[in-house]
Design an enzyme around this catalytic site. Structure first.
Site, PDB file in Angstrom:
ATOM      1  N   LYS A 175       0.837  -1.189   0.000  1.00  0.00           N
ATOM      2  CA  LYS A 175       0.000   0.000   0.000  1.00  0.00           C
ATOM      3  C   LYS A 175       0.879   1.249   0.000  1.00  0.00           C
ATOM      4  CE  LYS A 175      -1.638   2.458   3.341  1.00  0.00           C
ATOM      5  NZ  LYS A 175      -1.604   3.825   2.743  1.00  0.00           N
ATOM      6  N   GLU A 178      -1.441   7.203   0.708  1.00  0.00           N
ATOM      7  CA  GLU A 178      -2.565   7.786  -0.025  1.00  0.00           C
ATOM      8  C   GLU A 178      -2.282   9.225  -0.450  1.00  0.00           C
ATOM      9  OE1 GLU A 178      -3.478   8.218   4.422  1.00  0.00           O
ATOM     10  OE2 GLU A 178      -2.448   6.827   3.064  1.00  0.00           O
ATOM     11  N   CYS A 283      13.453  10.531   7.809  1.00  0.00           N
ATOM     12  CA  CYS A 283      13.847  10.013   9.125  1.00  0.00           C
ATOM     13  C   CYS A 283      15.341  10.096   9.352  1.00  0.00           C
ATOM     14  CB  CYS A 283      13.349   8.585   9.313  1.00  0.00           C
ATOM     15  SG  CYS A 283      14.131   7.391   8.212  1.00  0.00           S
TER      16      CYS A 283
END
Length: 484
Positions: A175, A178, A283
């Site tokens: 995934k 979005e 990060c």
């Protein structure tokens, strides 16, 4: 003009979700909507996992060298489409085009490294472990694996995991974020053109419902995640409950120490990239700058002057150093941290709140921002801001630097600038983070080394990419054998 509706890729076909919930995809430099994405459902995940499970039955029997040849072809196809991928990435994410190119290059490097499967997946043997008894171990694929990716590296992060999963004989469902679904959609078009067998690689767009469905699905053997620490911790716990393998990479608050003997002229370009590259949305970004000893005033003056020269603008402009933040909501979050720093008494020596970019009045921009005289207990020194905000915490000596690093809840990366090998060795030896930079501001391992921090920056036992990936995606079968 109608905007594109982003589709899922399942079992070798582009299919629309049956969801009735949709999200907007923006060009963050312009503040304009450029696409719509359906927030997928558990049914979408079921279809993808079913396809992947069926494909596993024959994909695992495909010889490793044959699986690697698919990646060789894919690598060539990515090279041919290199610039197109980078442009889509910059358009929907906002990062400078040169940063996007670097990201696509790292994506391809993981594909290249995974082609070494015939060596890196090998097992081992020992004969005569007892009289006339031999023992050997070999690595076997396990089934369907999943990935839940973040927005900050739309091209690269899924490919920290995907090549290793499929080259070892597993199948994959992932995934994308979005917020940035277009980059992986373009990449999956290339995957489709290369001709991987149906069901080996599947992509489902969506938000929380898709994540939860993946975490709950009994036929997914393991999950790889990159994102915030609260979500990483949740995913780690959930995978423990459901018996899944897990790599769950969380947030960071990386400290960059500068010793009195550091060469600032040589180091300043990489310091700027560390703190302001990717607009601070990574990060491995520097977040806390720590001048050590009597060079603090000199470093603050030179670093602030250099930060003032950073060009902010549309990432597609080749002259742009720093693009916008990902969304209006995240821009407002970063601005809130700046206000918090002011309220807590830090000295704002460079204010990025009022930055204006000609021709882009609606973009989600925040300029380079620098706070001096920040104390370790301030919010801006402790929490992950994920934006171009630098907190300068002055330290008296190496002990103070180590104490500052080791008392943060995060332990992703730490960097030191020095001309002293002794200082560098002490730093590497004593600090908790597990990605270390010496005269390098971004401690980013190449694809053939492991990626992952410690503490609240990493949940799980096996880190991302590198040789460790071949351990994560395989199970060791040990055979003890005697023949009469």
């Amino acid at each position: 003009m109608s905007l594109p509706l982003i589709k899922n890729y399942i079992d070798g076909e582009w299919v629309a979700s049956d969801s009735t919930t949709y999200g907007d995809v923006f060009n963050p430099a312009r503040g304009e909507k450029i696409a719509t994405v359906a927030y997928g459902t558990a049914a979408d995940v079921d279809r993808a996992v079913d396809a992947a499970r069926e494909a596993f039955a024959y994909w695992r029997e495909t010889p490793p060298l044959s699986r690697a040849r698919y990646l060789f072809r894919l690598k060539d196809a990515f090279e041919e489409n290199f610039e197109a991928i980078a442009e889509v990435l910059t358009t929907e994410h906002g990062k400078a085009i040169d940063e996007a190119r670097g990201e696509v290059r790292r994506m391809i490097e993981n594909v290249e490294h995974a082609t070494g499967v015939t060596t890196l997946m090998s097992g081992y043997t020992l004969e005569d472990i007892a009289k006339n008894i031999d023992c050997y171990g070999h690595r076997q694929p396990m089934g369907v694996f999943g990935c839940i990716a973040p927005y900050n590296f739309p091209a690269m992060v899924p490919w920290w995991f995907l090549p290793y999963a499929v080259v070892t004989g597993n199948t994959f469902v992932y995934k994308p974020s979005e917020q940035v679904p277009m980059t992986q959609t373009r990449i999956m078009e290339i995957v489709d053109e290369v001709g991987f067998p149906e069901g080996v690689i599947n992509m489902v767009h969506g938000s929380r419902d898709v994540v939860n469905a993946m975490l709950e699905h009994p036929d997914i053997e393991g999950i790889s995640f990159v994102g915030s620490t609260p979500t990483a911790r949740h995913i780690y716990r959930k995978c423990g409950e459901t018996g899944k393998r897990v790599q769950s990479l969380g947030g960071a608050k990386n400290i960059v120490a500068v010793m009195p003997d550091a060469d600032l002229a040589q180091g300043m370009p990489s310091l700027l990239t560390s703190f302001f590259g990717c607009t601070g949305q990574r990060c491995l970004s520097g977040s806390v700058l720590v001048p050590v000893g009597d060079m603090a005033d000199r470093l603050v003056a030179q670093f602030t002057a250099a930060a003032e020269t950073v060009r902010v603008g549309d990432g597609l402009d080749e002259q742009t150093f720093m693009g916008p933040l990902i969304s209006a909501a995240h821009r407002d979050r970063v601005l809130g941290y700046i206000e918090k720093g002011i309220a807590e008494g830090a000295d704002l020596v460079l204010d990025g709140r009022g930055v204006k970019v000609d021709g882009y009045p609606d973009g989600f921009f925040v300029g380079p921002t620098v706070f001096d005289n920040v104390t370790p207990d301030m919010t801006i020194a402790k929490e992950e801001i994920f934006g171009p905000v630098v907190s300068i915490v002055r330290a008296a000596d190496m002990d103070a630097v180590v104490d500052l690093i080791n008392t943060r809840q995060f332990a992703n990366a730490a960097c030191i600038y020095t001309a002293s090998g002794a200082a560098a060795r002490e730093f590497k030896y004593r600090v908790k983070p597990t990605m270390i930079g010496v005269n390098i501001g971004i401690a980013a391992p190449m694809s053939f080394f492991p990626f992952g921090g410690a503490g609240n920056s990493m949940f799980g036992d096996i880190k991302g990419h590198g040789q460790e990936s071949f351990l994560f995606y395989t199970d060791m079968k040990v055979v003890i054998e005697r023949w009469y």
